[in-house]
Motif scaffolding. Structure first.
Motif, short mmCIF file in Angstrom:
data_model
loop_
_atom_site.label_atom_id
_atom_site.label_comp_id
_atom_site.label_asym_id
_atom_site.label_seq_id
_atom_site.Cartn_x
_atom_site.Cartn_y
_atom_site.Cartn_z
N GLY A 70 0.59 -1.19 0.29
CA GLY A 70 0.26 -0.27 0.15
C GLY A 70 0.41 1.71 0.26
N HIS A 71 0.27 2.41 0.10
CA HIS A 71 0.92 3.36 0.49
C HIS A 71 0.50 3.83 1.70
CE1 HIS A 71 -2.92 4.63 -1.68
NE2 HIS A 71 -2.66 6.31 -1.52
N HIS A 72 1.68 5.71 2.06
CA HIS A 72 1.57 6.00 3.36
C HIS A 72 0.27 7.58 3.03
CE1 HIS A 72 4.68 3.99 5.23
NE2 HIS A 72 5.23 4.08 4.14
N HIS A 73 -0.05 7.33 4.81
CA HIS A 73 -0.85 8.52 4.84
C HIS A 73 -0.16 9.32 5.72
CE1 HIS A 73 -2.93 6.31 1.58
NE2 HIS A 73 -3.65 7.00 1.37
N LEU A 74 -0.18 10.38 5.84
CA LEU A 74 0.42 11.02 7.47
C LEU A 74 -0.77 12.05 7.77
CD1 LEU A 74 2.67 11.92 8.81
CD2 LEU A 74 2.88 13.93 7.41
N LEU A 75 -0.96 11.83 8.42
CA LEU A 75 -2.87 12.57 9.48
C LEU A 75 -1.36 12.98 10.31
CD1 LEU A 75 -3.64 10.21 8.24
CD2 LEU A 75 -5.31 10.07 10.33
N ILE A 76 -2.04 14.66 10.49
CA ILE A 76 -1.33 15.57 11.61
C ILE A 76 -2.65 16.32 11.95
CG2 ILE A 76 -0.18 18.02 10.93
CD1 ILE A 76 1.11 17.18 8.46
N ASP A 77 -2.52 16.20 13.67
CA ASP A 77 -3.36 17.02 14.26
C ASP A 77 -4.56 15.83 14.41
OD1 ASP A 77 -1.23 18.38 15.75
OD2 ASP A 77 -1.76 19.75 14.15
N VAL A 78 -5.05 15.09 13.88
CA VAL A 78 -6.02 14.26 13.73
C VAL A 78 -6.38 13.65 15.04
CG1 VAL A 78 -7.02 12.67 12.02
CG2 VAL A 78 -6.07 13.86 11.00
N LYS A 79 -7.55 14.28 15.36
CA LYS A 79 -8.03 13.61 16.54
C LYS A 79 -9.20 12.54 16.54
CE LYS A 79 -8.32 17.16 19.21
NZ LYS A 79 -8.52 18.65 18.91
N ASP A 80 -10.16 11.74 15.26
CA ASP A 80 -11.02 11.21 15.98
C ASP A 80 -10.10 9.91 14.33
OD1 ASP A 80 -12.99 11.97 16.25
OD2 ASP A 80 -13.12 13.74 14.79
N PRO A 81 -10.23 8.27 14.63
CA PRO A 81 -9.28 7.17 13.93
C PRO A 81 -10.40 7.71 12.18
CG PRO A 81 -10.93 6.38 15.85
CD PRO A 81 -11.41 8.21 15.34
N VAL A 82 -9.32 7.13 11.32
CA VAL A 82 -9.80 6.89 9.81
C VAL A 82 -10.95 5.83 9.76
CG1 VAL A 82 -7.93 7.75 8.80
CG2 VAL A 82 -8.20 5.17 9.49
N ASP A 83 -11.97 6.09 9.01
CA ASP A 83 -13.10 5.21 9.04
C ASP A 83 -12.99 4.20 8.48
OD1 ASP A 83 -15.49 3.74 8.74
OD2 ASP A 83 -16.81 5.53 7.96
N PRO A 84 -12.77 3.03 8.44
CA PRO A 84 -12.45 2.00 7.34
C PRO A 84 -13.24 1.45 6.51
CG PRO A 84 -13.12 1.01 9.74
CD PRO A 84 -13.04 2.22 9.86
N LYS A 85 -14.52 2.29 6.51
CA LYS A 85 -15.47 1.57 5.07
C LYS A 85 -15.64 3.24 4.44
CE LYS A 85 -18.42 -0.21 8.41
NZ LYS A 85 -18.85 0.59 9.64
N PRO A 89 -9.74 10.20 4.11
CA PRO A 89 -10.07 11.57 3.31
C PRO A 89 -8.26 12.32 2.76
CG PRO A 89 -10.65 12.15 5.62
CD PRO A 89 -10.02 10.04 5.71
N GLN A 90 -7.92 13.22 1.98
CA GLN A 90 -6.95 14.26 1.33
C GLN A 90 -7.43 15.73 1.33
OE1 GLN A 90 -5.91 13.60 -2.39
NE2 GLN A 90 -4.26 14.81 -2.08
N ASP A 91 -6.66 15.95 2.32
CA ASP A 91 -6.94 17.50 2.71
C ASP A 91 -5.56 17.66 3.45
OD1 ASP A 91 -6.96 16.87 4.99
OD2 ASP A 91 -9.24 16.84 5.05
N LYS A 92 -5.59 18.86 4.43
CA LYS A 92 -4.32 19.43 5.31
C LYS A 92 -4.16 18.97 5.77
CE LYS A 92 -6.10 22.92 7.87
NZ LYS A 92 -6.11 24.43 8.37
N SER A 93 -5.16 17.96 6.70
CA SER A 93 -4.42 17.23 7.80
C SER A 93 -4.08 15.99 7.65
CB SER A 93 -5.82 17.59 8.72
OG SER A 93 -5.99 18.60 9.50
#
Length: 148
Positions: A70-85, A89-93
């Motif tokens: 797969g490929h990496h995603h970096l979450l910056i200051d994200v409080k909620d876990p990603v939704d597995p379904k 998202p792709q944004d500044k965070s």
């Protein structure tokens, strides 16, 4: 006619709801994504390298549908876990590294920030089980004044 329409609609809804759950690609149970740098709790000046580590899976480009990669995603200051379904998202965070990158140069405002890595599949969905790093906290210091 109404019965046929209702049956067709029911079948369509059943297929579409199962499609939402069928996105998760399997990941090895021993797969691990982690930060090489920075370290949790590190104090750092803005303009720093973030290096990603991955064990027991491979790194590939977004859109490349290879098993156990797969490929990496970096979450910056994200409080909620990603939704597995849902796709990540792709944004500044939520930064995507779909070209297979394993590092990035970040400039963040002074203050405390959290960083977390999530490995996404060819279509940016998290794996099952999710391949997610520990969330680390860093403190970005004020830049050095010019002439010092």
């Amino acid at each position: 006619m109404k019965i046929v329409c209702c049956l067709a609609l029911s079948a369509l809804l059943a297929l579409s709801s199962s499609a939402a759950y069928s996105q998760a690609k399997p990941a090895p149970k021993d797969a691990k994504v982690y930060f090489i740098t920075p370290r949790d709790g590190q104090k750092i000046r803005s303009g720093f390298w973030v290096r990603f580590g991955l064990r027991n899976m491979g790194v590939t480009h977004a859109g490349d549908d290879y098993q156990n990669s797969g490929h990496h995603h970096l979450l910056i200051d994200v409080k909620d876990p990603v939704d597995p379904k849902e796709p990540i998202p792709q944004d500044k965070s939520h930064l995507h590294f779909g070209a297979g990158q394993t590092e990035t140069f970040l400039e963040l405002a002074p203050g405390t920030h959290t960083l977390q890595l999530v490995l996404g599949d060819a279509k940016h969905y998290p794996f099952e089980p999710p391949v997610v790093s520990e969330k680390i906290s860093i403190r970005v210091r004020q830049p050095a004044a010019a002439g010092r």
